[in-house]
Design a protein around this motif. Structure first.
Motif, mmCIF file in Angstrom:
data_model
loop_
_atom_site.group_PDB
_atom_site.id
_atom_site.type_symbol
_atom_site.label_atom_id
_atom_site.label_comp_id
_atom_site.label_asym_id
_atom_site.label_seq_id
_atom_site.Cartn_x
_atom_site.Cartn_y
_atom_site.Cartn_z
ATOM 1 N N ASN A 208 0.835 -1.347 0.099
ATOM 2 C CA ASN A 208 0.077 0.124 -0.125
ATOM 3 C C ASN A 208 0.795 1.415 -0.020
ATOM 4 O O ASN A 208 0.500 2.199 -0.830
ATOM 5 N N LEU B 66 2.194 1.775 -3.397
ATOM 6 C CA LEU B 66 1.352 2.276 -4.213
ATOM 7 C C LEU B 66 1.186 3.879 -3.903
ATOM 8 O O LEU B 66 0.805 4.559 -4.973
ATOM 9 N N GLN B 67 1.118 4.295 -2.638
ATOM 10 C CA GLN B 67 0.754 5.615 -2.289
ATOM 11 C C GLN B 67 1.947 6.512 -2.802
ATOM 12 O O GLN B 67 1.910 7.437 -3.423
ATOM 13 N N GLY C 150 4.027 5.726 -5.497
ATOM 14 C CA GLY C 150 3.662 5.696 -7.148
ATOM 15 C C GLY C 150 2.697 6.688 -7.442
ATOM 16 O O GLY C 150 2.834 7.326 -8.163
ATOM 17 N N ASP C 151 1.560 6.733 -6.622
ATOM 18 C CA ASP C 151 0.589 7.661 -6.784
ATOM 19 C C ASP C 151 1.056 9.161 -6.794
ATOM 20 O O ASP C 151 0.701 10.049 -7.642
ATOM 21 N N GLN D 241 4.046 10.186 -7.192
ATOM 22 C CA GLN D 241 4.938 10.384 -7.922
ATOM 23 C C GLN D 241 4.382 10.788 -9.246
ATOM 24 O O GLN D 241 4.664 11.592 -10.035
ATOM 25 N N LEU D 242 3.267 10.124 -9.523
ATOM 26 C CA LEU D 242 2.424 10.323 -10.853
ATOM 27 C C LEU D 242 1.760 11.821 -10.744
ATOM 28 O O LEU D 242 1.777 12.482 -11.823
ATOM 29 N N GLU E 11 4.538 13.980 -11.526
ATOM 30 C CA GLU E 11 5.225 13.971 -12.783
ATOM 31 C C GLU E 11 3.941 15.023 -13.752
ATOM 32 O O GLU E 11 4.131 15.583 -14.554
ATOM 33 N N HIS E 12 2.862 14.773 -13.056
ATOM 34 C CA HIS E 12 1.603 15.617 -13.798
ATOM 35 C C HIS E 12 1.987 16.986 -13.926
ATOM 36 O O HIS E 12 1.570 17.823 -14.658
#
Lengths: 573, 76
Positions: free
Chosen positions: B43, B46-47, B49-50, B52-53, B56-57
C-alpha cells in the motif's frame, strides 16, 4: 432358547448396519474423494489472484510517460443485504466516510439491486480505505484495480498510445491498443500470479503453499529515445502554426541522424489518452506514420543524391531549365520562375522542377526506381510503432512516360513523414542507413537492463560519403542561405534543409487550393546533431498569409531547431 | 517403571506437545504479521507511486510551458 434367534437377528442387523456404513465410507472415499478433498482444501486454503503491474514507459530522461497504479473502488453486494433497512443502515454508515449522501448511495444500489457488485465510489483514499476496513459494515467490499496513467497526456499521446480491456470479457487484464503500449504489449504486460495461502477458521493467513503459488511477474519497463522537453518544443511550435493557419493536420519529427533515435514525434490533431474512448478516431492516427503524401520539393535532394552517386550528373554540370516551360513534359516552375542553365546545386537552391525532371530523365526509370528502393521508399522503415504505412512507389512497369520526370520533384510518389526524415538522416550522417526507433532500453522488474539500443547503428553505405556531404554542406546549406529556405536560418548554427509545397491530388487531379507545406533539414551542417521534419497539411490559403513550405513550415522548423540545439548544448555541459 | 519415572515421562511429553503447539501457533502468527506487513508495504508503495504520478503530472514539460505562457511578462 429364545435368545439365540435374537442374537442372530441383532448380529445380522449389526452386519447390515456396518455393511452400509462400510459402503458409505467406500463411496465417500472412492467416488466422492475429489469433491470432499476440494471442499476440505477450500476450507483451509485461500487463493489470491495477483494482477501484474504493467511496466512503465519513461522518456530518455526518466520522466514517466505511462505508469500503472492501483485504484480502490468501494462496492456493495446487495445479495448480502436482503432487507432495504440493511441497505439504508450501510448507506448511513458509509456517508461520513465517502462523503456521499446516504440517499444517493441508496439510489445507486436500488438501480442495480439485481447485481452482486454495485460500485459506489472509485479512487478512495488510504484514509477512507482504513475507515471502511475498521467499521463493521455488512455487504461492503473494496476492490483494487490497476489503472493506467499518462501524466503527459496529449504531449505523447501518439507515441505512448493507450490500453483498454481485453477481448475476453472474463479477463481483467488490459492490453495495449495503440502506440508503444500496443507494440510492446507482451513485454509491458507481465504474468499474472496466484498466491495460495493456508488459512485458519477465521480465514486469516497462517502459512503459504509454495508448491501451488505462482509468483506474479510485473511487466518490464521501457526507456524511450523521446525527450519530453524536445517533444514539448516540437508540439508547441507546431501547434501555434497549425492553429494560426487553420491547417487540417500537421506532423513534426526530430531524429538523431547517427542512430535513428526519435527524439520527438508530434501529430496534430491529437487526443487525450486518458479519455481515448471519447476521442474522435480521426485524431488518433499518428500521421507521421500512417498518412502518405506526395512530398513535393523536399524529395529533390534525395533524387539528386542518387543521381550524383551513380554518376548520372556532375557536380558542376549545367542543366538547361527551359526558361520555365518544359512543354514536352508539361512542367513549369514554382511561382512562374524562369531559369536558364543551372547546376545541381542551383537546381536545389532555387527548387527547379524542370532541372530535376531532366536529372530524372538522365537516370532513366530503372536507376531512379532502384535508387529510391535503396533509400527505403515503398517499404516500411521498421520503426517500432504499429500501423506504419509503406507509402507508394509504383513498379517501373506501371510508370507512364511522364513518371520519370515527375518523381524527381516529388510527384507520382507517396511517402510518409518517417520515410522522408530517415532519408534525410542518411544524407546527414554521410550515407549510412539507419532504422528509426523509439525504445532505448528495456528494464525488467528487478531493475536490470535487458536490451539497449546502440548509440550508433550505422552499417554500410547507401551513397558515397562525399556525395552526402556535398548535398548537405553545399546544396542544402545554400537553400537556407540563398534559396527558398531562408526562414529556417539560425544565427548560431549553419542550417541545411529543403522546402516543399506539394499540391494535394483529389480524384486524380491536383487541387490548386490545397497544399502540403513542408520543411526538412538539420543542423549544424558540418556535423548534424539532429534532423527535423515539419509537414503541415492544407494551411488555409484564404487567410492570405501564405501556404508554401518556406512560409508555413520553415518558421516551425527554425523554432524547434533553435530550442533543441540550445537544449542539447546546455545539457552536454 | 516407577511412578516418579512415569510422571517424569508424561510431564516431558506434555511439555514437548505444548511446545510444539506453541511453535506452530507462533509460526502462524508471525506469518500473519509478515503478510500484513507485506500488504502495508504494498500500500505504501502504491501511495508513493500515486504521489510520483501526481508530481509528474505537475512537472511535465507541457504543463510548465502552459504555466510560463499564463504568467504575466515581468518586462511589461
Amino acid at each position: 432358547m429364545k435368545t439365540k434367534p435374537l442374537i442372530i437377528a441383532v448380529g445380522l442387523l449389526l452386519i447390515i448396519v456396518f455393511g452400509l456404513l462400510s459402503w458409505r465410507i467406500f463411496y465417500l472415499q472412492y467416488y466422492c474423494a475429489d469433491l470432499y478433498m476440494d471442499k476440505s482444501y477450500g476450507g483451509t486454503h485461500a487463493h489470491i489472484c495477483e494482477q501484474p503491474q504493467r511496466g512503465r514507459v519513461l522518456d530518455s530522461r526518466g520522466r514517466v510517460l505511462a505508469a500503472s497504479n492501483k485504484v480502490l473502488t468501494v462496492f456493495i453486494d446487495p445479495g448480502q443485504l436482503p432487507h432495504w433497512d440493511d441497505v439504508m443502515e450501510t448507506a448511513c454508515q458509509l456517508q461520513p466516510i465517502l462523503e456521499i449522501p446516504a440517499p444517493k448511495i441508496c439510489d445507486i444500489v436500488h438501480a442495480k439491486r439485481h447485481l452482486s457488485y454495485v460500485p459506489i465510489k472509485t479512487g478512495i483514499t488510504e484514509h477512507q480505505r482504513r475507515a471502511i476496513r475498521e467499521s463493521p459494515l455488512a455487504g461492503v467490499g473494496i476492490e483494487s484495480k490497476w489503472e493506467r496513467y499518462t501524466p503527459m497526456e496529449r504531449l505523447t499521446s501518439h507515441i505512448v498510445g493507450f490500453v483498454g480491456g481485453d477481448d475476453d470479457p472474463n479477463s481483467a487484464d488490459k492490453v495495449g491498443l495503440a502506440g508503444i503500449e500496443r507494440r510492446y504489449d507482451s513485454l509491458l504486460r507481465g504474468v499474472r500470479g496466484e498466491n495460495v495461502l493456508v488459512v485458519d477458521a477465521r480465514r486469516y493467513p497462517i502459512g503459504s503453499d509454495p508448491q501451488q503459488t505462482v509468483k506474479v511477474k510485473n511487466g518490464s519497463s521501457l526507456v524511450l529515445t523521446i525527450d519530453g522537453t524536445i517533444q514539448e518544443f516540437a508540439r508547441s511550435a507546431l501547434m501555434k502554426q497549425y492553429a494560426d493557419y487553420q491547417a487540417a493536420a500537421a506532423a513534426a519529427i526530430v531524429m538523431n541522424p547517427w542512430n535513428g533515435a526519435i527524439l520527438a514525434m508530434v501529430s496534430l490533431p491529437d487526443y487525450n489518452p486518458s479519455e481515448f474512448s471519447k476521442a474522435d478516431p480521426d485524431t488518433m492516427r499518428n500521421r507521421a506514420l500512417t498518412d502518405p503524401f506526395e512530398p513535393g520539393s523536399i524529395f529533390k535532394p534525395i533524387v539528386a543524391a542518387i543521381a550524383l552517386d551513380g554518376g548520372f550528373v556532375g557536380y558542376d554540370e549545367q542543366i538547361y531549365c527551359e526558361n520555365g516551360n518544359y512543354a514536352k513534359y508539361r512542367i513549369g516552375e514554382w511561382a512562374g520562375h524562369r531559369f536558364g542553365n543551372l547546376t545541381p546545386k542551383e537546381i536545389l537552391t532555387y527548387s527547379s522542377n524542370i532541372g530535376m525532371a531532366k536529372i530524372g530523365r538522365k537516370m532513366g526509370p530503372k536507376h531512379l526506381y532502384e535508387g529510391l528502393r535503396m533509400f527505403g521508399f515503398g517499404a516500411r522503415t521498421g520503426i517500432d510503432l504499429p500501423a506504419e504505412n509503406p507509402g507508394l512507389l509504383k513498379p517501373t512497369a506501371d510508370w507512364s512516360s511522364y513518371t520519370v520526370t515527375r518523381i524527381p520533384y516529388g510527384h507520382e510518389i507517396s511517402v510518409t513523414a518517417i520515410q522522408i526524415i530517415r532519408a534525410f538522416a542518411i544524407l546527414a550522417n554521410g550515407g549510412s542507413p539507419v532504422t528509426p526507433h523509439l525504445v532505448r532500453a528495456v528494464i525488467d522488474e528487478q531493475g536490470v537492463v535487458k536490451q539497449v539500443a546502440k548509440k550508433s547503428n550505422l552499417a554500410g553505405q547507401l551513397i558515397k560519403p562525399q556525395v552526402a556531404h556535398w548535398i548537405v554542406r553545399q546544396a542544402l546549406a545554400n537553400v537556407v542561405k540563398e534559396g527558398t529556405g531562408q526562414q529556417a536560418a539560425l544565427e548560431k548554427w549553419q542550417v541545411f534543409g529543403k522546402t516543399g509545397t506539394a499540391n494535394i491530388a483529389v480524384n486524380g487531379r491536383y487541387d490548386t487550393t490545397n497544399y502540403t507545406a513542408s520543411f526538412v533539414g538539420g543542423a549544424p551542417a558540418e556535423n548534424p546533431a539532429v534532423v527535423v521534419l515539419v509537414s503541415i497539411r492544407k494551411p488555409n490559403k484564404a487567410l492570405g498569409k501564405g501556404y508554401s513550405g518556406g512560409r508555413v513550415a520553415a518558421p516551425v522548423f527554425r523554432e524547434i531547431m533553435q530550442n533543441t540545439l540550445t537544449y542539447i548544448e546546455k545539457n552536454r555541459l | 517403571m516407577s511412578r516418579s519415572r512415569l510422571i517424569f515421562v508424561v510431564f516431558h511429553l506434555t511439555i514437548v506437545l505444548i511446545g510444539a503447539v506453541h511453535l506452530r501457533v507462533s509460526a502462524s502468527r508471525v506469518f500473519y504479521r509478515w503478510r500484513r506487513a507485506q500488504v502495508v508495504q504494498d500500500n505504501l508503495k502504491l501511495q508513493l507511486g500515486d504521489k510520483q504520478l501526481k508530481l509528474e503530472h505537475l512537472l511535465n514539460p507541457s504543463v510548465i510551458s502552459e504555466r510560463i505562457e499564463k504568467e504575466p511578462d515581468p518586462g511589461k
